[in-house]
Enzyme design. Structure first.
Site, PDB file in Angstrom:
ATOM      1  N   CYS A  73       0.914  -1.119  -0.180  1.00  0.00           N
ATOM      2  CA  CYS A  73      -0.004   0.167  -0.177  1.00  0.00           C
ATOM      3  C   CYS A  73       0.654   1.211  -0.084  1.00  0.00           C
ATOM      4  O   CYS A  73       1.668   1.420   0.853  1.00  0.00           O
ATOM      5  CB  CYS A  73      -0.953   0.053   1.161  1.00  0.00           C
ATOM      6  SG  CYS A  73      -1.997   1.710   1.391  1.00  0.00           S
ATOM      7  N   HIS A 161      -3.078  -3.351 -11.023  1.00  0.00           N
ATOM      8  CA  HIS A 161      -3.934  -2.018 -11.333  1.00  0.00           C
ATOM      9  C   HIS A 161      -4.064  -1.938 -12.753  1.00  0.00           C
ATOM     10  O   HIS A 161      -3.577  -2.613 -13.676  1.00  0.00           O
ATOM     11  CB  HIS A 161      -2.943  -0.930 -11.129  1.00  0.00           C
ATOM     12  CG  HIS A 161      -2.586  -0.544  -9.730  1.00  0.00           C
ATOM     13  ND1 HIS A 161      -3.656   0.111  -8.795  1.00  0.00           N
ATOM     14  CD2 HIS A 161      -1.855  -0.783  -8.621  1.00  0.00           C
ATOM     15  CE1 HIS A 161      -3.152   0.179  -7.583  1.00  0.00           C
ATOM     16  NE2 HIS A 161      -2.147  -0.504  -7.516  1.00  0.00           N
ATOM     17  N   GLU A 211     -10.557   0.505  -4.773  1.00  0.00           N
ATOM     18  CA  GLU A 211      -9.266  -0.227  -4.267  1.00  0.00           C
ATOM     19  C   GLU A 211      -9.822  -1.846  -4.097  1.00  0.00           C
ATOM     20  O   GLU A 211     -10.806  -2.054  -3.365  1.00  0.00           O
ATOM     21  CB  GLU A 211      -8.766   0.299  -3.061  1.00  0.00           C
ATOM     22  CG  GLU A 211      -7.464  -0.084  -2.837  1.00  0.00           C
ATOM     23  CD  GLU A 211      -6.614   0.687  -1.878  1.00  0.00           C
ATOM     24  OE1 GLU A 211      -5.546   0.302  -1.332  1.00  0.00           O
ATOM     25  OE2 GLU A 211      -7.220   1.829  -1.317  1.00  0.00           O
ATOM     26  N   CYS A 220      -5.045   6.325  -3.310  1.00  0.00           N
ATOM     27  CA  CYS A 220      -4.236   5.346  -3.577  1.00  0.00           C
ATOM     28  C   CYS A 220      -3.015   5.595  -4.124  1.00  0.00           C
ATOM     29  O   CYS A 220      -2.898   5.865  -5.310  1.00  0.00           O
ATOM     30  CB  CYS A 220      -5.067   4.253  -4.374  1.00  0.00           C
ATOM     31  SG  CYS A 220      -4.394   2.660  -4.730  1.00  0.00           S
ATOM     32  N   GLY A 223      -2.019   3.061  -6.693  1.00  0.00           N
ATOM     33  CA  GLY A 223      -2.739   3.647  -7.985  1.00  0.00           C
ATOM     34  C   GLY A 223      -2.433   4.828  -8.621  1.00  0.00           C
ATOM     35  O   GLY A 223      -2.295   4.799  -9.907  1.00  0.00           O
TER      36      GLY A 223
END
Length: 275
Positions: A73, A161, A211, A220, A223
Site C-alpha cells: 500500500c 492495477h 481499491e 491510492c 494507484g
C-alpha cells in the site's frame, strides 16, 4: 486484543498501525473487518502490522477492510516510513512488503518520498489470465458497440492495477458500480485495483480509484503510480505528473532508471488501544 495502535492517513487513505516486532499480531479476517469497521470499530481502509524482517528494518503486513491480505500500500508506506524515521531520528527507512523492498525518505514538513521500485509491465506480472499488451488490454465498460470506457493500461506496482482514461470525471455511483465489477473480473486471477483517470495536461492527472478489498478510496498511492506509468505508456503524459486524488495531491516521477517515486503528505490522527 489490548494492542496499542497509531491511526494515520495519507491524503485521507487511513490506517490503523500496530507494532508487532516484539509480539506477533495475526488477527483473523473477522477481527480485521471488526477493527476496520467505521461504525463499531476503529474505522480505516487498511490495517497495518509492523513486523521484524531479518536484515531489513521492518516488514509491513497489510490487510484490507474486507479482511484480505494484500501485497502493499503506497500511502501506508509513506506513513510507516515517517514513523520509522521519527523513531530513529534518521531521514530514510527500509520497508519490506509482500510486493518487494521499498525505501522511504524524509521530504520535509511531514512529507515522505518513497522509491516504489520498477513497475511490472508484462502480462504475467500483473497478473492477467491471458497474454495481452498491457499498454491497452482487451477490457471495456458498457455496450460492446459503444463502450463508455475501454482498453485500460495494466501495471503492477507490487499489486495489480488497471487504469481507464476518459475525457470526463466519473461520480461515486459509476466508480463503485464499475470498479466492483472489474475488481473480480476473470481476466484478473488475483483481483485488481481499478483507476478512473482524466489527463488534465502533460503533467497533471485527475484520478479516482476503486481499491481491491477496500472500495472507493480517497487516495491510492500505488494507484497513482500505476496511472502515471499507464498514461506515459499511452503517450498521454510525460514521466512526471501531479496526481489529483479525492484526498489531495501526490507527486509521481517515473525516473529514467525505471523506478517510480511517490511523494506526498502523512498525518497522525490519534493513538489508542485495540479492545
Amino acid at each position: 486484543m489490548g494492542r496499542p495502535f497509531v491511526k494515520m492517513n495519507g491524503l485521507g487513505n487511513d490506517f490503523v498501525v500496530v507494532e508487532a516486532r516484539a509480539e506477533p499480531f495475526m488477527p483473523t479476517e473477522d477481527e480485521v473487518r471488526a477493527i476496520c469497521d467505521r461504525t463499531d470499530g476503529e474505522g480505516c481502509d487498511q490495517l497495518i502490522a509492523i513486523e521484524p524482517a531479518g536484515d531489513c528494518q521492518v516488514f509491513m503486513r497489510v490487510w484490507n477492510a474486507d479482511g484480505s491480505q494484500v501485497e502493499t500500500c503506497g500511502n501506508a508506506l509513506r506513513c510507516l516510513g515517517w514513523l520509522l524515521m521519527q523513531a530513529s531520528g534518521t531521514d530514510r527507512a527500509e520497508i519490506l512488503t509482500a510486493g518487494g523492498l521499498t525505501r522511504a525518505y524524509a521530504g520535509g514538513d511531514q512529507r515522505v518520498s518513497v522509491d516504489m521500485g520498477r513497475p511490472g509491465l508484462d502480462w504475467t506480472e500483473i497478473p492477467l489470465a491471458e497474454e495481452m499488451d498491457t499498454r491497452g488490454i482487451e477490457l471495456q465498460i458498457g455496450p460492446i458497440d459503444n463502450p463508455v470506457l475501454h482498453t485500460p493500461g495494466a501495471v503492477s506496482m507490487g499489486n495489480p492495477h488497471v487504469t481507464f482514461f476518459a475525457a470526463r470525471d466519473f461520480d461515486d455511483a459509476f466508480v463503485t458500480a464499475s470498479g466492483s465489477l472489474i475488481e473480480r473480473h476473470p481476466l484478473f486471477p488475483e483481483g485488481v485495483n481499478v483507476g478512473f483517470a482524466r489527463v488534465l495536461g502533460p503533467e497533471r492527472i485527475r484520478l479516482r480509484v476503486w481499491e481491491r478489498g477496500a472500495g472507493l478510496t480517497r487516495a491510492c498511492g500505488t494507484g497513482a503510480c500505476a496511472a502515471l506509468v499507464a498514461a506515459n505508456r499511452k503517450g498521454l503524459t510525460g514521466r512526471t505528473a501531479t496526481m489529483e486524488l479525492d484526498g489531495g495531491e501526490l507527486e509521481i516521477d517515473w525516473r529514467e532508471d525505471g523506478h517510480v517515486w511517490m511523494t506526498g503528505p502523512v498525518e497522525v490522527e490519534r493513538t489508542g488501544t485495540l479492545g
